[in-house]
Design a protein around this motif. Sequence first.
Motif, PDB file in Angstrom:
ATOM      1  N   SER A   2       0.804  -1.212   0.000  1.00 20.55           N
ATOM      2  CA  SER A   2       0.000   0.000   0.000  1.00 20.55           C
ATOM      3  C   SER A   2       0.840   1.266   0.000  1.00 20.55           C
ATOM      4  N   ASP A   3       2.121   1.172   0.332  1.00 22.24           N
ATOM      5  CA  ASP A   3       3.008   2.336   0.287  1.00 22.24           C
ATOM      6  C   ASP A   3       4.153   2.084  -0.681  1.00 22.24           C
ATOM      7  N   ILE A   4       4.553   3.151  -1.366  1.00 20.69           N
ATOM      8  CA  ILE A   4       5.739   3.090  -2.219  1.00 20.69           C
ATOM      9  C   ILE A   4       6.709   4.161  -1.740  1.00 20.69           C
ATOM     10  N   LYS A   5       7.958   4.049  -2.160  1.00 21.21           N
ATOM     11  CA  LYS A   5       8.987   5.033  -1.824  1.00 21.21           C
ATOM     12  C   LYS A   5       9.142   5.999  -2.997  1.00 21.21           C
ATOM     13  N   ASN A  62      13.513   6.806 -14.746  1.00 26.08           N
ATOM     14  CA  ASN A  62      13.020   6.302 -16.035  1.00 26.08           C
ATOM     15  C   ASN A  62      11.688   5.571 -15.923  1.00 26.08           C
ATOM     16  N   HIS A  63      10.798   6.054 -15.094  1.00 24.65           N
ATOM     17  CA  HIS A  63       9.486   5.420 -14.945  1.00 24.65           C
ATOM     18  C   HIS A  63       8.594   5.733 -16.142  1.00 24.65           C
ATOM     19  N   GLN A  64       7.770   4.759 -16.511  1.00 25.40           N
ATOM     20  CA  GLN A  64       6.760   4.973 -17.550  1.00 25.40           C
ATOM     21  C   GLN A  64       5.588   5.687 -16.902  1.00 25.40           C
ATOM     22  N   ILE A  94      -0.531   8.324  -7.743  1.00 24.15           N
ATOM     23  CA  ILE A  94       0.353   7.402  -7.037  1.00 24.15           C
ATOM     24  C   ILE A  94      -0.149   5.964  -7.211  1.00 24.15           C
ATOM     25  N   THR A  95       0.648   5.174  -7.899  1.00 20.71           N
ATOM     26  CA  THR A  95       0.349   3.755  -8.104  1.00 20.71           C
ATOM     27  C   THR A  95       1.591   2.942  -7.759  1.00 20.71           C
ATOM     28  N   GLU A  96       1.416   1.637  -7.598  1.00 18.20           N
ATOM     29  CA  GLU A  96       2.551   0.772  -7.265  1.00 18.20           C
ATOM     30  C   GLU A  96       3.639   0.829  -8.330  1.00 18.20           C
TER      31      GLU A  96
END
Length: 110
Positions: A2-5, A62-64, A94-96
Amino acid sequence: MSDIKLKIIDREGVAHEVDAPTDMNMNLMEVVRSYELAPEGTIGICGGMAMCASCQCYIQSNHQLPEKSDDEEAMLAEAFFVKDNSRLGCQIHITEDLDGLEVELAPEEA
């Protein structure tokens, strides 16, 4: 999960590693505001409607990301300090998939 950095570089050049929830339908601008990484009243002025560029940021990793909407394109066309990697934080949900995203906040407009 449920959380990302996220790594967010504020307007003073200070890097912050923050946790961002993926289960609250938040966007990047709201995360910046919740951690108070920009002075009150200098980010998200329009409330996340892509009608100002106060939440402009530079994508460093470099995230899509989803394609820019017409509204986001139009707002960036009128903004200051725009670079090829500029995006509006309010338009990045905000997504995984965004785990590890690195962004730098654009300078505040004069």
